[in-house]
Design a protein around this motif. Structure first.
Motif, short mmCIF file in Angstrom:
data_model
loop_
_atom_site.label_atom_id
_atom_site.label_comp_id
_atom_site.label_asym_id
_atom_site.label_seq_id
_atom_site.Cartn_x
_atom_site.Cartn_y
_atom_site.Cartn_z
N PHE A 173 0.79 -1.22 0.00
CA PHE A 173 0.00 0.00 0.00
C PHE A 173 0.83 1.28 0.00
CE2 PHE A 173 -2.79 -3.12 2.29
CZ PHE A 173 -3.70 -3.29 1.26
N GLY A 174 2.12 1.16 0.22
CA GLY A 174 2.98 2.34 0.10
C GLY A 174 3.48 2.88 1.42
N THR A 175 4.78 3.21 1.45
CA THR A 175 5.38 3.78 2.65
C THR A 175 4.98 5.23 2.83
OG1 THR A 175 7.28 2.28 2.49
CG2 THR A 175 7.58 4.28 3.78
N ASP A 176 4.98 6.01 1.75
CA ASP A 176 4.64 7.43 1.86
C ASP A 176 3.22 7.61 2.38
OD1 ASP A 176 7.13 8.05 0.91
OD2 ASP A 176 6.47 8.38 -1.16
N ARG A 177 2.30 6.81 1.90
CA ARG A 177 0.92 6.89 2.38
C ARG A 177 0.87 6.62 3.88
NH1 ARG A 177 -1.19 3.57 -0.82
NH2 ARG A 177 -2.51 4.84 -2.19
N PHE A 178 1.63 5.59 4.32
CA PHE A 178 1.61 5.24 5.74
C PHE A 178 2.19 6.36 6.61
CE2 PHE A 178 4.19 3.73 9.31
CZ PHE A 178 3.17 3.32 10.16
N LEU A 179 3.28 6.96 6.18
CA LEU A 179 3.93 7.98 7.01
C LEU A 179 3.03 9.19 7.23
CD1 LEU A 179 7.59 7.80 5.63
CD2 LEU A 179 6.71 6.93 7.81
N ALA A 180 2.08 9.39 6.33
CA ALA A 180 1.14 10.51 6.49
C ALA A 180 -0.18 10.05 7.12
CB ALA A 180 0.85 11.15 5.14
N MET A 181 -0.24 8.79 7.53
CA MET A 181 -1.49 8.22 8.03
C MET A 181 -1.78 8.68 9.46
SD MET A 181 -3.87 6.10 6.89
CE MET A 181 -2.97 5.14 5.67
N PRO A 182 -2.95 9.31 9.71
CA PRO A 182 -3.31 9.64 11.10
C PRO A 182 -3.91 8.42 11.79
CG PRO A 182 -5.02 10.41 9.62
CD PRO A 182 -3.95 9.80 8.75
N MET A 183 -3.90 8.43 13.09
CA MET A 183 -4.61 7.41 13.85
C MET A 183 -6.05 7.88 13.99
SD MET A 183 -4.31 4.45 15.32
CE MET A 183 -2.61 4.17 15.84
N ARG A 184 -6.99 7.11 13.43
CA ARG A 184 -8.40 7.49 13.45
C ARG A 184 -8.98 7.23 14.85
NH1 ARG A 184 -7.82 9.26 8.07
NH2 ARG A 184 -6.94 7.57 6.86
N LEU A 185 -9.70 8.22 15.36
CA LEU A 185 -10.29 8.10 16.68
C LEU A 185 -11.78 8.44 16.63
CD1 LEU A 185 -7.50 10.02 18.60
CD2 LEU A 185 -7.80 7.54 18.57
N TYR A 186 -12.51 7.97 17.60
CA TYR A 186 -13.92 8.34 17.72
C TYR A 186 -13.96 9.71 18.39
CZ TYR A 186 -18.84 8.16 19.02
OH TYR A 186 -20.18 8.44 19.17
N HIS A 187 -13.86 10.74 17.54
CA HIS A 187 -13.60 12.09 18.02
C HIS A 187 -14.17 13.05 16.99
CE1 HIS A 187 -11.17 15.69 18.97
NE2 HIS A 187 -11.10 15.18 20.19
N PRO A 188 -14.64 14.24 17.40
CA PRO A 188 -15.19 15.20 16.42
C PRO A 188 -14.23 15.59 15.30
CG PRO A 188 -15.78 15.86 18.66
CD PRO A 188 -14.83 14.70 18.78
N ASP A 189 -12.92 15.48 15.56
CA ASP A 189 -11.97 15.80 14.50
C ASP A 189 -12.13 14.86 13.30
OD1 ASP A 189 -11.01 17.79 16.07
OD2 ASP A 189 -9.16 16.76 16.65
N PHE A 190 -12.56 13.63 13.54
CA PHE A 190 -12.69 12.64 12.47
C PHE A 190 -14.14 12.43 12.04
CE2 PHE A 190 -8.68 11.66 14.54
CZ PHE A 190 -7.84 11.53 13.46
N PHE A 191 -15.08 12.60 12.96
CA PHE A 191 -16.49 12.36 12.65
C PHE A 191 -17.32 13.58 13.09
CE2 PHE A 191 -14.51 8.26 13.56
CZ PHE A 191 -14.78 7.57 12.40
N PRO A 192 -17.07 14.74 12.48
CA PRO A 192 -17.77 15.95 12.95
C PRO A 192 -19.28 15.87 12.81
CG PRO A 192 -16.65 16.35 10.87
CD PRO A 192 -16.18 15.01 11.36
N GLU A 193 -19.77 15.22 11.76
CA GLU A 193 -21.21 15.18 11.53
C GLU A 193 -21.92 14.26 12.53
OE1 GLU A 193 -18.91 14.63 9.30
OE2 GLU A 193 -19.27 15.75 7.45
N HIS A 194 -21.18 13.29 13.07
CA HIS A 194 -21.81 12.28 13.92
C HIS A 194 -22.57 12.89 15.09
CE1 HIS A 194 -22.51 9.12 16.80
NE2 HIS A 194 -21.79 9.79 17.66
N PHE A 195 -22.01 13.92 15.66
CA PHE A 195 -22.55 14.43 16.91
C PHE A 195 -23.84 15.21 16.71
CE2 PHE A 195 -18.15 13.48 17.50
CZ PHE A 195 -18.15 12.77 18.68
N SER A 196 -24.29 15.34 15.46
CA SER A 196 -25.60 15.94 15.20
C SER A 196 -26.66 14.89 14.88
CB SER A 196 -25.50 16.93 14.02
OG SER A 196 -25.17 16.25 12.82
#
Length: 570
Positions: free
Chosen positions: A27-50
């Motif tokens: 899948f690629g090293t460059d893609r991985f190095l820029a990969m964030p850790m996804r969390l159950y958090h408004p930063d990743f799922f802003p619409e969810h909280f509505s």
């Protein structure tokens, strides 16, 4: 200060390092190095909280996870199923199918409705199931590869879902089982990696990104965090890591050396007085055909929790396969006395009734199972088989119709419906079903064999011969196929009259089973010939049958009706 040590073995560390290296290559090293850790958090799922309800958000999460994992959302068909219809603790299931409108592989993901109120767990399971799409669906890993589920978990870590998956992977949950009067514990709600290996995989994620103080670590559960800290400190102190970010040559994924078995042993060591670990290990022994060891663990699980329905069911399956039907029936009866609505137990007991030729009882069990869980395709197919044995052709057809409706890409359901349609005289519809069954499973011999017969009845002798030749390639030496091919060739050449046809190996229906046995023993040859309009069936002196017919096909149909003692054209 004592020397730093990892909470996993060197063998497990080597497997994780080698396979993460493989994921980087895929899948690629460059893609991985820029990969964030996804969390159950408004930063990743802003619409969810509505959102006001889980149903509204379900498609949103599917689209989100697909987008992050670079899978086209329109190629995923998410299916919500009722609570309890998916095996606990999995709660999710992946299935690949072909969409014939655009000729592309598509993927069906079944998710339990239970998860709509448990969003972090829902996201973790979606990540795992879509990782199947990235690995198996895209042709990187074979479905039957040893321990591919563990590689699927590691794939979710690569795509940034490691924290959510690890948090959910080893949390204890209690659930009440109706009819048992007991609480059953699920020690692993999702995921397959042992907890310590999850912790190392997360530490590896941080180490390769050179994140000495990952902000996401504070979101790890209390079970995961201490082990993660230990692995993180080890890697940044010793730099003992087998992953080379600069490696340019792809490496093969390293077999997991039975991580599943080690996971079971971890469960047993940590919870020696709970039956789940022994039950899981028994299932693992079964994959290795180690029946004696499986029986030991099943008996241990049943000692710890007498009447444990899953253990009784697995033990009954083994006994059924071994031909020990009375003891299998005893286990199933006990399981159903504890849990009368256990659908799998009802389905297996119905199968046992078929084996013992107790067809009314089989119908009763299949009927109960379908009333409780009408989505069980195999039960519809099995009940249709019983209806056929009782010559209830229209009821059998109705059950096959329901099976196809539930699973339109199930080759067996299409084949069985097609063959029954052929025997009922609806040859065009039969041909359509068999064509689709062969397109789905071209390596299966039965659909080819049946289609050859249908094509011959439609007068397409050359196409029928091609199907019989193909069937003989798949199943060399099958006498029934050779016999049908011989007859089709004679029809094609117009030389049926006066021909001798060997019926010694033909699969005559059960009504004349004794005659078939005698023929196979004495190797008597039947003489089949077209004659004038008088019908006689002299079953003595060589079993010669004289039949009236204006053409070869009518003669053949008359012969089959005589042999099968039925009005259907077989």
């Amino acid at each position: 200060m004592s020397a730093l040590r990892l909470p996993i073995t060197t063998e497990d560390q080597a497997w994780l390092d080698s396979n993460f290296q493989w994921l980087l290559q895929e899948f690629g090293t460059d893609r991985f190095l820029a990969m964030p850790m996804r969390l159950y958090h408004p930063d990743f799922f802003p619409e969810h909280f509505s959102f006001q309800d889980g149903n509204q958000s379900f498609i949103y999460y599917v689209d989100k996870v697909c987008g992050w994992m670079e899978v086209e959302p329109e190629r995923i068909t998410p299916v919500l199923v009722k609570a309890g219809e998916l095996e606990v603790p999995a709660l999710g299931a992946y299935q690949r199918y072909m969409n014939y409108q655009d000729q592309r592989q598509k993927y069906r993901i079944h998710i339990s409705q239970d998860l709509l109120k448990q969003v972090p767990q829902l996201i973790a399971i979606l990540a795992h199931e879509i990782s199947h799409v990235k690995l198996m669906g895209e042709g990187r890993v074979a479905a039957d590869e040893e321990d591919h589920e563990f590689l699927t978990d590691l794939c979710a870590v690569y795509w940034g879902f490691g924290a959510l998956s690890a948090n959910d992977a080893f949390s204890s949950r209690a659930r009440y089982v109706p009819g048992s009067g007991e609480m059953h514990w699920s020690l692993s709600a999702s995921g397959y990696l042992p907890l310590e290996m999850w912790a190392y995989a997360l530490a590896l994620f941080a180490y390769l990104q050179q994140d000495t103080r990952p902000a996401w670590a504070r979101f790890l559960s209390r079970e995961v965090y201490p082990l993660f800290q230990r692995c993180h400190r080890y890697l940044f102190t010793t730099h003992d890591c087998g992953v080379d970010l600069q490696a340019a040559v792809p490496v093969a994924a390293v077999p997991a050396n039975d991580l599943a078995m080690r996971h079971c042993e971890v469960l047993i060591s940590q919870y020696p007085d709970k039956p789940e670990g022994y039950l899981k290990r028994a299932e693992r022994y079964l994959t290795k055909n180690q029946l004696e060891a499986a029986f030991r663990d099943l008996n241990r699980a049943l000692t710890l929790q007498p009447g444990l329905v899953p253990a009784l069911l697995v033990r009954a399956r083994i006994k059924t396969d071994l031909g020990d039907w009375p003891e299998a029936m005893e286990d199933l009866n006990q399981a159903l006395s504890m849990q009368p609505d256990a659908v799998n137990c009802l389905a297996l007991r119905g199968h046992l009734f078929i084996l013992q030729d107790r067809l009314p009882e089989a119908l009763a069990d299949f009927g109960k199972a379908l009333a409780l869980q009408p989505t069980q395709v195999e039960v519809w197919l099995n009940r249709a088989y019983v209806w056929e044995q009782q010559k209830e052709w229209l009821k059998a057809l109705a059950d096959y119709e329901q099976a196809v409706k539930l699973a339109p890409k199930n080759w067996r359901a299409l084949m069985e419906r097609g063959w029954l349609r052929a025997r009922l005289g609806d040859l065009p519809a039969a041909l359509s079903d068999l064509n689709e069954a062969i397109a789905l499973e071209p390596a299966q011999v039965w659909p080819c064999f049946y289609r050859g017969i249908v094509l011959r009845k439609l007068g397409q002798h050359q196409a029928a011969l091609r199907d019989f030749d193909r069937a003989l390639q798949l199943e060399a030496g099958w006498q029934e196929i050779a016999f049908e091919r011989h007859f089709t060739l004679q029809c094609f050449k117009g030389r049926l009259e006066g021909e001798w046809v060997d019926l010694c190996y033909y699969d005559i229906p059960d009504e004349v089973y004794e005659l078939r046995k005698q023929l196979r023993t004495a190797r008597i040859r039947h003489k089949v010939r077209v004659h004038n309009p008088s019908f006689t069936a002299n079953t003595h002196k060589g079993c010669t049958l004289v039949i009236p017919a204006s053409d070869a096909e009518a003669a053949w149909d008359m012969l089959h009706r005589w042999l099968g003692n039925t009005d259907m054209v077989i």
